[in-house]
Design a protein around this motif. Structure first.
Motif, PDB file in Angstrom:
ATOM      1  N   GLN A 108      81.947 -25.123 -51.716  1.00 33.52           N
ATOM      2  CA  GLN A 108      81.410 -24.687 -50.421  1.00 33.52           C
ATOM      3  C   GLN A 108      80.202 -23.808 -50.684  1.00 33.52           C
ATOM      4  O   GLN A 108      80.347 -22.663 -51.105  1.00 33.52           O
ATOM      5  CB  GLN A 108      82.460 -23.929 -49.596  1.00 33.52           C
ATOM      6  CG  GLN A 108      81.926 -23.573 -48.202  1.00 33.52           C
ATOM      7  CD  GLN A 108      82.932 -22.901 -47.280  1.00 33.52           C
ATOM      8  OE1 GLN A 108      82.826 -23.018 -46.064  1.00 33.52           O
ATOM      9  NE2 GLN A 108      83.883 -22.209 -47.853  1.00 33.52           N
ATOM     10  N   LYS A 116      81.153 -20.219 -40.324  1.00 40.48           N
ATOM     11  CA  LYS A 116      81.245 -21.251 -41.371  1.00 40.48           C
ATOM     12  C   LYS A 116      82.596 -21.196 -42.106  1.00 40.48           C
ATOM     13  O   LYS A 116      82.965 -22.113 -42.829  1.00 40.48           O
ATOM     14  CB  LYS A 116      80.090 -21.101 -42.358  1.00 40.48           C
ATOM     15  CG  LYS A 116      78.717 -21.497 -41.777  1.00 40.48           C
ATOM     16  CD  LYS A 116      77.602 -21.241 -42.778  1.00 40.48           C
ATOM     17  CE  LYS A 116      76.211 -21.509 -42.239  1.00 40.48           C
ATOM     18  NZ  LYS A 116      75.876 -22.959 -42.136  1.00 40.48           N
ATOM     19  N   GLN A 118      84.106 -19.358 -44.626  1.00 41.01           N
ATOM     20  CA  GLN A 118      84.441 -19.183 -46.034  1.00 41.01           C
ATOM     21  C   GLN A 118      85.798 -18.482 -46.148  1.00 41.01           C
ATOM     22  O   GLN A 118      86.536 -18.695 -47.121  1.00 41.01           O
ATOM     23  CB  GLN A 118      83.361 -18.340 -46.730  1.00 41.01           C
ATOM     24  CG  GLN A 118      82.078 -19.092 -47.064  1.00 41.01           C
ATOM     25  CD  GLN A 118      81.033 -19.024 -45.975  1.00 41.01           C
ATOM     26  OE1 GLN A 118      81.263 -18.459 -44.899  1.00 41.01           O
ATOM     27  NE2 GLN A 118      79.866 -19.591 -46.237  1.00 41.01           N
ATOM     28  N   ASN A 121      88.535 -21.015 -46.299  1.00 39.73           N
ATOM     29  CA  ASN A 121      88.566 -21.566 -47.650  1.00 39.73           C
ATOM     30  C   ASN A 121      89.310 -20.604 -48.579  1.00 39.73           C
ATOM     31  O   ASN A 121      90.138 -21.019 -49.402  1.00 39.73           O
ATOM     32  CB  ASN A 121      87.116 -21.800 -48.128  1.00 39.73           C
ATOM     33  CG  ASN A 121      87.008 -22.662 -49.381  1.00 39.73           C
ATOM     34  OD1 ASN A 121      85.934 -23.095 -49.773  1.00 39.73           O
ATOM     35  ND2 ASN A 121      88.122 -22.905 -50.035  1.00 39.73           N
ATOM     36  N   ILE A 147      82.461 -21.268 -54.523  1.00 35.04           N
ATOM     37  CA  ILE A 147      81.922 -20.833 -53.242  1.00 35.04           C
ATOM     38  C   ILE A 147      80.641 -20.076 -53.540  1.00 35.04           C
ATOM     39  O   ILE A 147      80.617 -19.223 -54.433  1.00 35.04           O
ATOM     40  CB  ILE A 147      82.922 -19.938 -52.482  1.00 35.04           C
ATOM     41  CG1 ILE A 147      84.245 -20.687 -52.257  1.00 35.04           C
ATOM     42  CG2 ILE A 147      82.327 -19.489 -51.143  1.00 35.04           C
ATOM     43  CD1 ILE A 147      85.323 -19.867 -51.524  1.00 35.04           C
ATOM     44  N   SER A 205      83.329 -31.756 -50.775  1.00 35.82           N
ATOM     45  CA  SER A 205      82.369 -30.986 -49.985  1.00 35.82           C
ATOM     46  C   SER A 205      83.112 -30.292 -48.842  1.00 35.82           C
ATOM     47  O   SER A 205      83.769 -30.950 -48.042  1.00 35.82           O
ATOM     48  CB  SER A 205      81.317 -31.960 -49.439  1.00 35.82           C
ATOM     49  OG  SER A 205      80.551 -31.397 -48.398  1.00 35.82           O
ATOM     50  N   GLN A 206      83.010 -28.974 -48.791  1.00 32.73           N
ATOM     51  CA  GLN A 206      83.716 -28.204 -47.748  1.00 32.73           C
ATOM     52  C   GLN A 206      82.775 -27.966 -46.565  1.00 32.73           C
ATOM     53  O   GLN A 206      81.780 -27.246 -46.692  1.00 32.73           O
ATOM     54  CB  GLN A 206      84.158 -26.847 -48.319  1.00 32.73           C
ATOM     55  CG  GLN A 206      85.209 -26.943 -49.407  1.00 32.73           C
ATOM     56  CD  GLN A 206      86.639 -26.911 -48.878  1.00 32.73           C
ATOM     57  OE1 GLN A 206      86.876 -26.751 -47.668  1.00 32.73           O
ATOM     58  NE2 GLN A 206      87.593 -27.048 -49.775  1.00 32.73           N
ATOM     59  N   GLN A 207      83.101 -28.558 -45.401  1.00 35.16           N
ATOM     60  CA  GLN A 207      82.258 -28.440 -44.192  1.00 35.16           C
ATOM     61  C   GLN A 207      83.169 -28.082 -43.024  1.00 35.16           C
ATOM     62  O   GLN A 207      83.450 -28.896 -42.160  1.00 35.16           O
ATOM     63  CB  GLN A 207      81.505 -29.760 -43.952  1.00 35.16           C
ATOM     64  CG  GLN A 207      80.692 -30.243 -45.146  1.00 35.16           C
ATOM     65  CD  GLN A 207      79.577 -29.288 -45.574  1.00 35.16           C
ATOM     66  OE1 GLN A 207      79.109 -28.450 -44.779  1.00 35.16           O
ATOM     67  NE2 GLN A 207      79.132 -29.389 -46.821  1.00 35.16           N
ATOM     68  N   ASN A 220      76.099 -30.729 -45.572  1.00 32.46           N
ATOM     69  CA  ASN A 220      77.051 -31.839 -45.420  1.00 32.46           C
ATOM     70  C   ASN A 220      76.420 -33.166 -45.845  1.00 32.46           C
ATOM     71  O   ASN A 220      77.015 -33.962 -46.561  1.00 32.46           O
ATOM     72  CB  ASN A 220      77.618 -31.882 -43.982  1.00 32.46           C
ATOM     73  CG  ASN A 220      76.584 -31.751 -42.863  1.00 32.46           C
ATOM     74  OD1 ASN A 220      76.927 -31.661 -41.697  1.00 32.46           O
ATOM     75  ND2 ASN A 220      75.302 -31.721 -43.183  1.00 32.46           N
TER      76      ASN A 220
END
Ligand code: PLP
Length: 267
Positions: A108, A116, A118, A121, A147, A205-207, A220
């Motif tokens: 991320q 967003k 984080q 996450n 991250i 991919s962290q979106q 993304n």
């Protein structure tokens, strides 16, 4: 988001002059975010469908002929592994950090912001950590969670989120029971040159922004173009990406915009 601007932010103006409002979803250039940063993958694609796709991305659809082609799948996987080794070497050189190139790279990278998430996450990292601690003999896919991103100078909460992530990393990375099954790396000084190095090496991919908050996002798109799978919310351009890729090829989770609005209304 396109419906938020005219109907809420500039409602009066929109009621007077609706024709003055239109939307263009923004995008990325395939020359920088594929050809330049990932020449290996660009070549593997060009070998199958020629080079014209770099000026007309819709031509990537021609790769559908190769979804079950073993040589193509092997070539794509080989490039990803090479990129992971290269990024591991880059991290060692520029950041004096060692990572396991055989682990899943779960990434991320974006400006630090509450919307967003984080923080979400980070809670997931803690969950993974607790699962390993609870059943230390079970097999887990080794994962390196990275991250990265900068906080605006006056954004106190963003800085506290960075502090939380690095503190969680300190516990996780030094727990002998966890070993190399879970590592947490904070990518400092995130910038375009670092993005060009980490994105071609990413598996996940962290979106995960709250639905209705991200106008589009471009990170993304960069990850998807480099063959990472996306876990994300129905927000911003993720919506169109899931539509193009097919929802079965996209890890979608969480509330939809309507759910978030209904929850806000209830307080
Ligand atoms: C692409 C990019 C962004 C935007 O990322 P989002 O995930 O869309 O927020 C921010 N910073 C850098 C350095 C980038 O390359």
């Amino acid at each position: 988001h396109p419906s938020v601007v005219p109907h809420y932010i500039f409602k009066d103006f929109y009621d007077l002059e609706p024709a003055k409002f239109q939307n263009k979803t923004n995008g990325i250039t395939p020359r920088r975010w594929l050809l330049l940063c990932n020449p290996g993958l660009a070549d593997v694609i060009a070998e199958r469908i020629g080079e014209d796709y770099l000026k007309d991305l819709s031509q990537l659809k021609k790769l559908l002929d190769y979804v079950d082609n073993e040589a193509f799948i092997r070539d794509v996987a080989k490039i990803k592994q090479e990129n992971k080794l290269k990024f591991a070497a880059y991290l060692e050189k520029h950041y004096q950090v060692q990572i396991n190139p055989d682990s899943m790279f779960d990434v991320q990278v974006k400006r630090i912001h509450e919307y967003k998430r984080q923080l979400l996450n980070c809670l997931h990292i803690i969950t993974l950590y607790n699962r390993i601690r609870m059943e230390p003999n079970k097999s887990f896919v080794p994962r390196t969670v990275m991250i990265g991103g900068k906080a605006a100078p006056g954004y106190h909460m963003a800085k506290m989120i960075i502090k939380l992530i690095t503190s969680v990393g300190e516990v996780v990375n030094n727990d002998p029971i966890v070993g190399d099954r879970l590592k947490v790396i904070y990518l400092e000084n995130y910038k375009v040159s670092l993005a060009e190095a980490v994105i071609p090496a990413s598996d996940l991919s962290q979106q995960i922004s709250t639905a209705g908050t991200e106008a589009s996002g471009t990170g993304n798109m960069k990850f998807m173009l480099n063959g990472a799978l996306t876990i994300g919310t129905m927000d911003g351009a993720n919506v169109e990406m899931a539509e193009e890729a097919g929802e079965e090829n996209f890890f979608i989770f969480g509330m939809r915009v309507e759910d978030v609005e209904a929850m806000d209304k209830k307080g």
